[in-house]
Motif scaffolding. Sequence first.
Motif, PDB file in Angstrom:
ATOM      1  N   VAL A  30      19.570  -5.893  24.332  1.00  0.00           N
ATOM      2  CA  VAL A  30      20.729  -5.960  25.213  1.00  0.00           C
ATOM      3  C   VAL A  30      20.225  -5.937  26.657  1.00  0.00           C
ATOM      4  CG1 VAL A  30      22.876  -4.865  25.955  1.00  0.00           C
ATOM      5  CG2 VAL A  30      22.183  -4.750  23.554  1.00  0.00           C
ATOM      6  N   ILE A  31      20.540  -6.990  27.403  1.00  0.00           N
ATOM      7  CA  ILE A  31      20.229  -7.041  28.832  1.00  0.00           C
ATOM      8  C   ILE A  31      21.501  -6.655  29.569  1.00  0.00           C
ATOM      9  CG2 ILE A  31      19.569  -8.514  30.771  1.00  0.00           C
ATOM     10  CD1 ILE A  31      17.972 -10.204  28.781  1.00  0.00           C
ATOM     11  N   THR A  32      21.453  -5.551  30.310  1.00  0.00           N
ATOM     12  CA  THR A  32      22.644  -5.049  30.980  1.00  0.00           C
ATOM     13  C   THR A  32      22.754  -5.511  32.425  1.00  0.00           C
ATOM     14  OG1 THR A  32      21.491  -3.001  31.536  1.00  0.00           O
ATOM     15  CG2 THR A  32      22.827  -3.007  29.519  1.00  0.00           C
ATOM     16  N   ASN A  33      21.616  -5.874  33.039  1.00  0.00           N
ATOM     17  CA  ASN A  33      21.665  -6.294  34.440  1.00  0.00           C
ATOM     18  C   ASN A  33      20.410  -7.082  34.778  1.00  0.00           C
ATOM     19  OD1 ASN A  33      22.736  -6.448  37.068  1.00  0.00           O
ATOM     20  ND2 ASN A  33      21.536  -4.697  37.732  1.00  0.00           N
ATOM     21  N   CYS A  43      19.010 -14.455  48.338  1.00  0.00           N
ATOM     22  CA  CYS A  43      18.686 -15.882  48.265  1.00  0.00           C
ATOM     23  C   CYS A  43      18.356 -16.312  46.840  1.00  0.00           C
ATOM     24  CB  CYS A  43      17.522 -16.201  49.201  1.00  0.00           C
ATOM     25  SG  CYS A  43      16.007 -15.311  48.806  1.00  0.00           S
ATOM     26  N   THR A  44      18.182 -15.360  45.951  1.00  0.00           N
ATOM     27  CA  THR A  44      17.858 -15.630  44.552  1.00  0.00           C
ATOM     28  C   THR A  44      18.989 -15.089  43.698  1.00  0.00           C
ATOM     29  OG1 THR A  44      15.542 -15.300  45.133  1.00  0.00           O
ATOM     30  CG2 THR A  44      16.073 -15.356  42.803  1.00  0.00           C
ATOM     31  N   VAL A  45      19.604 -15.968  42.891  1.00  0.00           N
ATOM     32  CA  VAL A  45      20.785 -15.561  42.137  1.00  0.00           C
ATOM     33  C   VAL A  45      20.584 -15.835  40.650  1.00  0.00           C
ATOM     34  CG1 VAL A  45      23.266 -15.884  41.846  1.00  0.00           C
ATOM     35  CG2 VAL A  45      22.247 -16.109  44.120  1.00  0.00           C
ATOM     36  N   PRO A  46      20.563 -14.784  39.823  1.00  0.00           N
ATOM     37  CA  PRO A  46      20.516 -14.991  38.371  1.00  0.00           C
ATOM     38  C   PRO A  46      21.927 -15.188  37.838  1.00  0.00           C
ATOM     39  CG  PRO A  46      20.349 -12.666  38.849  1.00  0.00           C
ATOM     40  CD  PRO A  46      20.430 -13.373  40.183  1.00  0.00           C
ATOM     41  N   GLN A  47      22.068 -16.004  36.812  1.00  0.00           N
ATOM     42  CA  GLN A  47      23.389 -16.195  36.237  1.00  0.00           C
ATOM     43  C   GLN A  47      23.286 -16.664  34.793  1.00  0.00           C
ATOM     44  OE1 GLN A  47      23.950 -20.456  38.482  1.00  0.00           O
ATOM     45  NE2 GLN A  47      25.195 -18.848  39.143  1.00  0.00           N
ATOM     46  N   ASP A  48      24.404 -16.600  34.101  1.00  0.00           N
ATOM     47  CA  ASP A  48      24.544 -17.116  32.735  1.00  0.00           C
ATOM     48  C   ASP A  48      23.702 -16.385  31.700  1.00  0.00           C
ATOM     49  OD1 ASP A  48      26.216 -19.037  33.867  1.00  0.00           O
ATOM     50  OD2 ASP A  48      24.584 -20.469  34.113  1.00  0.00           O
ATOM     51  N   TRP A  49      23.520 -15.068  31.835  1.00  0.00           N
ATOM     52  CA  TRP A  49      22.832 -14.356  30.760  1.00  0.00           C
ATOM     53  C   TRP A  49      23.875 -13.646  29.906  1.00  0.00           C
ATOM     54  CZ3 TRP A  49      23.090 -11.838  35.473  1.00  0.00           C
ATOM     55  CH2 TRP A  49      23.473 -10.500  35.450  1.00  0.00           C
ATOM     56  N   SER A  50      23.562 -13.536  28.646  1.00  0.00           N
ATOM     57  CA  SER A  50      24.489 -12.910  27.713  1.00  0.00           C
ATOM     58  C   SER A  50      24.310 -11.397  27.736  1.00  0.00           C
ATOM     59  CB  SER A  50      24.240 -13.434  26.295  1.00  0.00           C
ATOM     60  OG  SER A  50      25.052 -12.717  25.382  1.00  0.00           O
ATOM     61  N   ARG A  51      25.411 -10.700  27.770  1.00  0.00           N
ATOM     62  CA  ARG A  51      25.370  -9.238  27.712  1.00  0.00           C
ATOM     63  C   ARG A  51      25.588  -8.743  26.282  1.00  0.00           C
ATOM     64  NH1 ARG A  51      26.753 -11.217  32.419  1.00  0.00           N
ATOM     65  NH2 ARG A  51      26.409 -10.107  34.369  1.00  0.00           N
ATOM     66  N   GLU A  52      25.730  -9.674  25.364  1.00  0.00           N
ATOM     67  CA  GLU A  52      25.893  -9.332  23.949  1.00  0.00           C
ATOM     68  C   GLU A  52      24.528  -9.038  23.333  1.00  0.00           C
ATOM     69  OE1 GLU A  52      28.897  -9.032  22.445  1.00  0.00           O
ATOM     70  OE2 GLU A  52      29.699  -9.408  24.455  1.00  0.00           O
ATOM     71  N   PRO A  53      24.464  -8.198  22.302  1.00  0.00           N
ATOM     72  CA  PRO A  53      23.182  -7.916  21.643  1.00  0.00           C
ATOM     73  C   PRO A  53      22.560  -9.187  21.062  1.00  0.00           C
ATOM     74  CG  PRO A  53      24.852  -6.325  20.975  1.00  0.00           C
ATOM     75  CD  PRO A  53      25.555  -7.393  21.755  1.00  0.00           C
ATOM     76  N   LEU A  54      21.260  -9.329  21.259  1.00  0.00           N
ATOM     77  CA  LEU A  54      20.497 -10.467  20.747  1.00  0.00           C
ATOM     78  C   LEU A  54      19.693  -9.969  19.547  1.00  0.00           C
ATOM     79  CD1 LEU A  54      19.740 -13.465  21.392  1.00  0.00           C
ATOM     80  CD2 LEU A  54      17.755 -12.544  22.593  1.00  0.00           C
ATOM     81  N   ALA A  55      19.973 -10.518  18.379  1.00  0.00           N
ATOM     82  CA  ALA A  55      19.327 -10.050  17.148  1.00  0.00           C
ATOM     83  C   ALA A  55      17.827 -10.356  17.173  1.00  0.00           C
ATOM     84  CB  ALA A  55      19.977 -10.711  15.936  1.00  0.00           C
ATOM     85  N   GLY A  76      17.368 -16.350  23.887  1.00  0.00           N
ATOM     86  CA  GLY A  76      18.390 -16.379  24.916  1.00  0.00           C
ATOM     87  C   GLY A  76      17.806 -16.993  26.166  1.00  0.00           C
ATOM     88  N   LYS A  77      18.635 -17.149  27.180  1.00  0.00           N
ATOM     89  CA  LYS A  77      18.163 -17.727  28.435  1.00  0.00           C
ATOM     90  C   LYS A  77      19.078 -17.314  29.571  1.00  0.00           C
ATOM     91  CE  LYS A  77      20.639 -22.024  27.630  1.00  0.00           C
ATOM     92  NZ  LYS A  77      20.566 -23.460  27.525  1.00  0.00           N
ATOM     93  N   PHE A  78      18.565 -17.447  30.781  1.00  0.00           N
ATOM     94  CA  PHE A  78      19.378 -17.261  31.982  1.00  0.00           C
ATOM     95  C   PHE A  78      18.849 -18.183  33.061  1.00  0.00           C
ATOM     96  CE2 PHE A  78      16.043 -14.088  32.232  1.00  0.00           C
ATOM     97  CZ  PHE A  78      15.609 -14.138  33.551  1.00  0.00           C
ATOM     98  N   THR A  79      19.736 -18.548  33.982  1.00  0.00           N
ATOM     99  CA  THR A  79      19.416 -19.470  35.053  1.00  0.00           C
ATOM    100  C   THR A  79      19.158 -18.685  36.333  1.00  0.00           C
ATOM    101  OG1 THR A  79      20.874 -21.102  34.056  1.00  0.00           O
ATOM    102  CG2 THR A  79      20.256 -21.473  36.338  1.00  0.00           C
ATOM    103  N   VAL A  80      18.186 -19.155  37.118  1.00  0.00           N
ATOM    104  CA  VAL A  80      17.901 -18.552  38.418  1.00  0.00           C
ATOM    105  C   VAL A  80      18.000 -19.643  39.478  1.00  0.00           C
ATOM    106  CG1 VAL A  80      16.180 -17.383  39.841  1.00  0.00           C
ATOM    107  CG2 VAL A  80      16.355 -16.846  37.408  1.00  0.00           C
TER     108      VAL A  80
END
Length: 158
Positions: free
Chosen positions: A82-85, A92-104, A109-113
Amino acid sequence: MKKVILGLSTLCLVAFTSCKNDNAAKKIEEANVTAAAVRDAVSSNFPVITFNETTHDFGEIEANKSVETVFSYTNTGDAPLVITNIATTCGCTVPQDWSREPLAVGETGKFTVKYNGSGKGKVSKSLTLTANTEKGKEVVKITAFVKTDDAAISAAIK
């Protein structure tokens, strides 16, 4: 004098009556010991986050030009991840689109920066993921060489 003797007598009375011969080990229940052992064995199973890359280099970019990348990761541990934050070193650097749901276990998973291209010369930005891993924090980085337009700079100065 009577008050001192009365006070000492009361203190002795309290001290002697509070000392009992009950053994603390006799109060431990075997069921509680077994439950604690099971709980401790399970609590040592942590998720492990494995990134495809922990540092992404954008190479040379134009000043104030936005760029983005995607960080992919896999849960290679023994428990759901679980990624909470995701925190950054600056705005100037913005993370987005990560799942806060548990990853089995075994899932990806992935997130955009997104980086807005501010600064000049060699820049490095860190992103700190707060997760339920053993360390509790994981770090990925982006780097770039921000080229400045000398003509635009000299025009702005004039």
